[in-house]
Design a protein around this motif. Sequence first.
Motif, short mmCIF file in Angstrom:
data_model
loop_
_atom_site.label_atom_id
_atom_site.label_comp_id
_atom_site.label_asym_id
_atom_site.label_seq_id
_atom_site.Cartn_x
_atom_site.Cartn_y
_atom_site.Cartn_z
N THR A 40 0.81 -1.21 0.00
CA THR A 40 0.00 0.00 0.00
C THR A 40 0.84 1.26 0.00
O THR A 40 0.29 2.35 -0.07
N THR A 45 -5.21 4.87 -2.20
CA THR A 45 -6.46 4.26 -1.75
C THR A 45 -7.63 5.16 -2.08
O THR A 45 -7.59 6.36 -1.79
N ILE A 51 -7.23 -0.33 -3.09
CA ILE A 51 -5.91 0.15 -3.50
C ILE A 51 -5.56 -0.29 -4.90
O ILE A 51 -4.46 -0.04 -5.40
#
Length: 590
Positions: A40, A45, A51
């Motif tokens: 991530t 996001t 994501i």
Amino acid sequence: MAHIENGRQSFDTMSIRTISSSRMDDESSLGSDSEINGFTSDRQTDKYGFIGGAQQTDGSAQDLPPQVLRQREVKWLDMLSHWDKWMIKRFNKVRLRCQKGIPPALRGRAWLYLSGGKVKKEQNHGKFQELDSQPGDPKWVDVIEKDLHRQFPFHEMFVSRGGHGQQDLFRVLKAYTLYRPEEGYCQAQAPIAAVLLMHMPAEDAFWGLLQICEKYLPGYYSPGLEAIQLDGEILFALLRRVSPLAYRHLEKHKIDPILYMTEWFMCAFSRTLPWASVLRVWDMFLCDGVKIIFRVGLVLLKCMLGTREKLKAYQGQYETMELLRAIEPRYMQEGFLVREILEVPVTARDVERENYTQLKRWKKNRGELNFKSPPRLHGARIILLAEPPRRQDLQQNPTIVLDVPEPTPQLKKGKEEKKSMKKRRSIKKSLPKLNIPNPYSLPSDPPPPPASYPPAPPPVIIETPETVPETVPETVPETVPQTVPETVQESVPETLPETVPETVPETVPQTVPETVPETLPETVPETVPETVPETILETVLETVPQTVPETETDPLQYQEEPPTYVPPAKETPLQRSTQSLSSTDQDTYL
């Protein structure tokens, strides 16, 4: 294409997956590796927590203005506080607000109330904790653990193995296998539970999953999957009415509905549509029931196969299946899809009518169903009426509890004093108003009716002085006007009568004729004759009060009934003798 595992059809085949979901499964190793924890860092996001993947939003969709969102939240909070009244008396308004979209901050709570999970949870308090503490059936536990990393691997909640999202998903699915051991676990239940976990805690998600499996989609996840096959025939029959071109094309190429609609219906389109469209579909699905799922399937089939130009490009079975696996994004956009769903003329009665027809045909061709599922309930209102809740079952439990100290005795006394003050004010307001007669009545006014309770005049005690005072008394009333009206002047006789009326006005009129001086003389004229009768002087002095009564009323504020008219007394010889005199002579004479 499909094989039977543990008495049911497996969903690991390509026949029930879209291209996007198959790619997600091929890349699902990203979610199972340990290096996913750094995945991530270089990804952005979206507002839903994705994501990456096909369901990530690009941010081009316009959000609602904050003012509109706050207004909708206030309306939903009011509905949730009086849920039973809204569902019974104003369900059409609830349906309309679900069609507009539930506010994101209240979506989880609203889904729990719509599905009936809130009532089920309150009626079985502590049941989930009891199921969660048990180890579970090893057969189902192994299958559940293998499917955890396949559920939304690009969502931040389920992205890492052993994270809180996967742990809660395992708890919910294991508890369901213990609660319904005759059904066990089905792979299509995992996406349903994962969507619920994105919006509510594990216990609420368990009861929501239970309501969907038992009330909205009964028999979908049972061994043999007979209910989903029956609904496929219902969808195909409804397509004949909505889009005859698509119906004839699918019938021509002998494409069975089970090949393209299984994942749509069993996962409630959670793995097919963009996420904004998924949430809007679920808002309407939990409100109106399974007819929304049928409408979404009919809209997609009509848009993809409803024109002759498209049918010319896809002449075979393989081409048609590839087309249905890769639906054009413009047909799945939130605004377009919701508008088309509301325009499809399919009701719950139509679904039940086709269900009866297809069930009769099923029994004729295949015999009785192996698994008899409970009857399907169409919508939140039917679920509420089927199992009427108690008032305490619908009360909202606060998530943050503050310890508020009890009020001190002084505060309690203050509250009692406020209540007594309110009672006194109400008593004062309820007192009747007294009818006070108008002291300035004219001779031409009609006589008023006799009062039921005339107020008694205040007693006046005045000592008669032997001589006329030379100066004006110090205590002069403040409200005494300086002028006397001309109308009063005409009605007043030129000389004082021998007998004075009993009803003497308490105040002097406000206007004075021009000939009357504005100030009172300081001294009495020396030319006052000694022949004035003492009886008249005594009578005048007795009728003039020295002090103003305390309870004096404003004549302009209270326009009440005038007093009874008293005719003037007859002229005396003294009056007749003074009529021929001039004004100065009269003053001198008096």
